[in-house]
Scaffold this motif. Sequence first.
Motif, PDB file in Angstrom:
ATOM      1  N   GLY A 156      33.697  46.208  35.138  1.00 30.45           N
ATOM      2  CA  GLY A 156      33.568  47.105  36.430  1.00 30.45           C
ATOM      3  C   GLY A 156      34.920  46.845  37.200  1.00 30.45           C
ATOM      4  N   LYS A 157      34.567  46.318  38.326  1.00 28.52           N
ATOM      5  CA  LYS A 157      35.623  46.107  39.226  1.00 28.52           C
ATOM      6  C   LYS A 157      36.310  44.829  39.326  1.00 28.52           C
ATOM      7  CE  LYS A 157      33.517  49.473  42.339  1.00 28.52           C
ATOM      8  NZ  LYS A 157      32.854  49.872  43.871  1.00 28.52           N
ATOM      9  N   GLY A 158      35.901  43.976  38.099  1.00 26.55           N
ATOM     10  CA  GLY A 158      36.384  42.833  38.050  1.00 26.55           C
ATOM     11  C   GLY A 158      37.958  42.739  37.987  1.00 26.55           C
ATOM     12  N   PHE A 159      38.627  43.801  37.551  1.00 25.02           N
ATOM     13  CA  PHE A 159      39.885  43.877  37.434  1.00 25.02           C
ATOM     14  C   PHE A 159      40.723  43.292  38.699  1.00 25.02           C
ATOM     15  CE2 PHE A 159      39.051  47.793  39.476  1.00 25.02           C
ATOM     16  CZ  PHE A 159      40.229  47.823  40.519  1.00 25.02           C
ATOM     17  N   LYS A 160      40.064  43.539  39.877  1.00 25.41           N
ATOM     18  CA  LYS A 160      40.766  43.160  41.094  1.00 25.41           C
ATOM     19  C   LYS A 160      40.728  41.559  41.481  1.00 25.41           C
ATOM     20  CE  LYS A 160      36.536  43.909  43.779  1.00 25.41           C
ATOM     21  NZ  LYS A 160      36.042  44.966  44.653  1.00 25.41           N
ATOM     22  N   PHE A 161      40.069  40.699  40.422  1.00 22.63           N
ATOM     23  CA  PHE A 161      39.983  39.147  40.644  1.00 22.63           C
ATOM     24  C   PHE A 161      41.180  38.749  39.510  1.00 22.63           C
ATOM     25  CE2 PHE A 161      35.741  40.542  41.935  1.00 22.63           C
ATOM     26  CZ  PHE A 161      35.875  40.097  43.191  1.00 22.63           C
ATOM     27  N   THR A 162      41.661  39.494  38.891  1.00 26.76           N
ATOM     28  CA  THR A 162      43.000  39.111  37.617  1.00 26.76           C
ATOM     29  C   THR A 162      43.540  38.127  38.131  1.00 26.76           C
ATOM     30  OG1 THR A 162      42.615  41.100  36.673  1.00 26.76           O
ATOM     31  CG2 THR A 162      44.392  39.803  36.071  1.00 26.76           C
ATOM     32  N   PRO A 163      44.298  37.952  39.449  1.00 26.24           N
ATOM     33  CA  PRO A 163      45.256  36.872  39.652  1.00 26.24           C
ATOM     34  C   PRO A 163      44.385  35.543  39.837  1.00 26.24           C
ATOM     35  CG  PRO A 163      45.708  38.896  41.027  1.00 26.24           C
ATOM     36  CD  PRO A 163      44.360  39.216  40.242  1.00 26.24           C
ATOM     37  N   SER A 164      43.272  35.763  40.441  1.00 31.44           N
ATOM     38  CA  SER A 164      42.586  34.293  40.783  1.00 31.44           C
ATOM     39  C   SER A 164      41.997  33.694  39.368  1.00 31.44           C
ATOM     40  CB  SER A 164      41.396  34.594  41.642  1.00 31.44           C
ATOM     41  OG  SER A 164      41.789  34.935  42.865  1.00 31.44           O
ATOM     42  N   VAL A 165      41.401  34.648  38.553  1.00 29.96           N
ATOM     43  CA  VAL A 165      40.982  34.461  37.265  1.00 29.96           C
ATOM     44  C   VAL A 165      42.372  33.944  36.381  1.00 29.96           C
ATOM     45  CG1 VAL A 165      40.342  35.068  35.217  1.00 29.96           C
ATOM     46  CG2 VAL A 165      39.162  36.028  37.018  1.00 29.96           C
ATOM     47  N   GLY A 166      43.408  34.371  36.332  1.00 29.20           N
ATOM     48  CA  GLY A 166      44.582  34.102  35.648  1.00 29.20           C
ATOM     49  C   GLY A 166      45.082  32.486  36.095  1.00 29.20           C
ATOM     50  N   ARG A 167      45.119  32.271  37.647  1.00 28.39           N
ATOM     51  CA  ARG A 167      45.241  31.075  38.035  1.00 28.39           C
ATOM     52  C   ARG A 167      44.326  30.038  37.643  1.00 28.39           C
ATOM     53  NH1 ARG A 167      45.413  31.972  43.470  1.00 28.39           N
ATOM     54  NH2 ARG A 167      47.388  33.016  43.164  1.00 28.39           N
ATOM     55  N   ILE A 168      43.114  30.248  37.556  1.00 26.38           N
ATOM     56  CA  ILE A 168      42.036  29.439  36.992  1.00 26.38           C
ATOM     57  C   ILE A 168      42.162  28.877  35.513  1.00 26.38           C
ATOM     58  CG2 ILE A 168      39.642  28.786  36.650  1.00 26.38           C
ATOM     59  CD1 ILE A 168      39.197  30.613  39.369  1.00 26.38           C
ATOM     60  N   LEU A 169      41.998  29.901  34.646  1.00 26.28           N
ATOM     61  CA  LEU A 169      42.427  29.884  33.391  1.00 26.28           C
ATOM     62  C   LEU A 169      43.795  29.074  33.131  1.00 26.28           C
ATOM     63  CD1 LEU A 169      41.439  33.307  32.013  1.00 26.28           C
ATOM     64  CD2 LEU A 169      40.137  31.221  31.497  1.00 26.28           C
ATOM     65  N   ALA A 170      44.959  29.287  33.918  1.00 28.00           N
ATOM     66  CA  ALA A 170      46.386  28.374  33.575  1.00 28.00           C
ATOM     67  C   ALA A 170      45.914  26.957  33.870  1.00 28.00           C
ATOM     68  CB  ALA A 170      47.134  29.103  34.649  1.00 28.00           C
ATOM     69  N   ASP A 171      45.079  26.684  34.984  1.00 33.75           N
ATOM     70  CA  ASP A 171      44.672  25.434  35.432  1.00 33.75           C
ATOM     71  C   ASP A 171      44.036  24.633  34.191  1.00 33.75           C
ATOM     72  OD1 ASP A 171      46.053  25.612  37.766  1.00 33.75           O
ATOM     73  OD2 ASP A 171      44.213  25.870  38.999  1.00 33.75           O
ATOM     74  N   LEU A 172      43.040  25.380  33.767  1.00 29.11           N
ATOM     75  CA  LEU A 172      42.360  24.905  32.613  1.00 29.11           C
ATOM     76  C   LEU A 172      43.151  24.251  31.284  1.00 29.11           C
ATOM     77  CD1 LEU A 172      39.066  27.033  32.580  1.00 29.11           C
ATOM     78  CD2 LEU A 172      39.236  24.617  33.097  1.00 29.11           C
ATOM     79  N   VAL A 173      44.090  25.567  30.876  1.00 33.74           N
ATOM     80  CA  VAL A 173      44.952  25.363  29.869  1.00 33.74           C
ATOM     81  C   VAL A 173      45.989  24.044  30.236  1.00 33.74           C
ATOM     82  CG1 VAL A 173      47.145  26.195  28.527  1.00 33.74           C
ATOM     83  CG2 VAL A 173      44.950  27.518  29.165  1.00 33.74           C
ATOM     84  N   ASP A 174      46.164  23.843  31.641  1.00 36.36           N
ATOM     85  CA  ASP A 174      46.980  22.570  31.718  1.00 36.36           C
ATOM     86  C   ASP A 174      46.094  21.158  31.948  1.00 36.36           C
ATOM     87  OD1 ASP A 174      49.389  23.891  32.031  1.00 36.36           O
ATOM     88  OD2 ASP A 174      49.193  24.431  34.218  1.00 36.36           O
ATOM     89  N   GLY A 175      44.974  21.250  31.610  1.00 35.79           N
ATOM     90  CA  GLY A 175      44.208  20.191  31.627  1.00 35.79           C
ATOM     91  C   GLY A 175      43.357  19.771  33.127  1.00 35.79           C
TER      92      GLY A 175
END
Length: 52
Positions: free
Chosen positions: A16-35
Motif C-alpha cells: 500500500g502506502k509503504g513506498f513513502k518509507f523507502t528512504p528510511s527502509v533503505g538506510r536501515i537495510l544499508a546499515d544491516l549490510v554494513d554489519g
Amino acid sequence: MIDRTGPIAIGAGFSGKGFKFTPSVGRILADLVDGLPPHPLFSLAAHRAAIA
C-alpha cells in the motif's frame, strides 16, 4: 520486517502506502549490510527474545 540472517539482509512486508518509507527502509537495510545491528523495532530476533 527488516532484519539480517547471516550474510542476507531482508526487507519485507511493505504494501500500500509503504513506498513513502523507502528512504528510511533503505538506510536501515544499508546499515544491516554494513554489519550494524538491526533496529529492535523491526527485528524478528528482538521480538522472539521479548516473547521467550
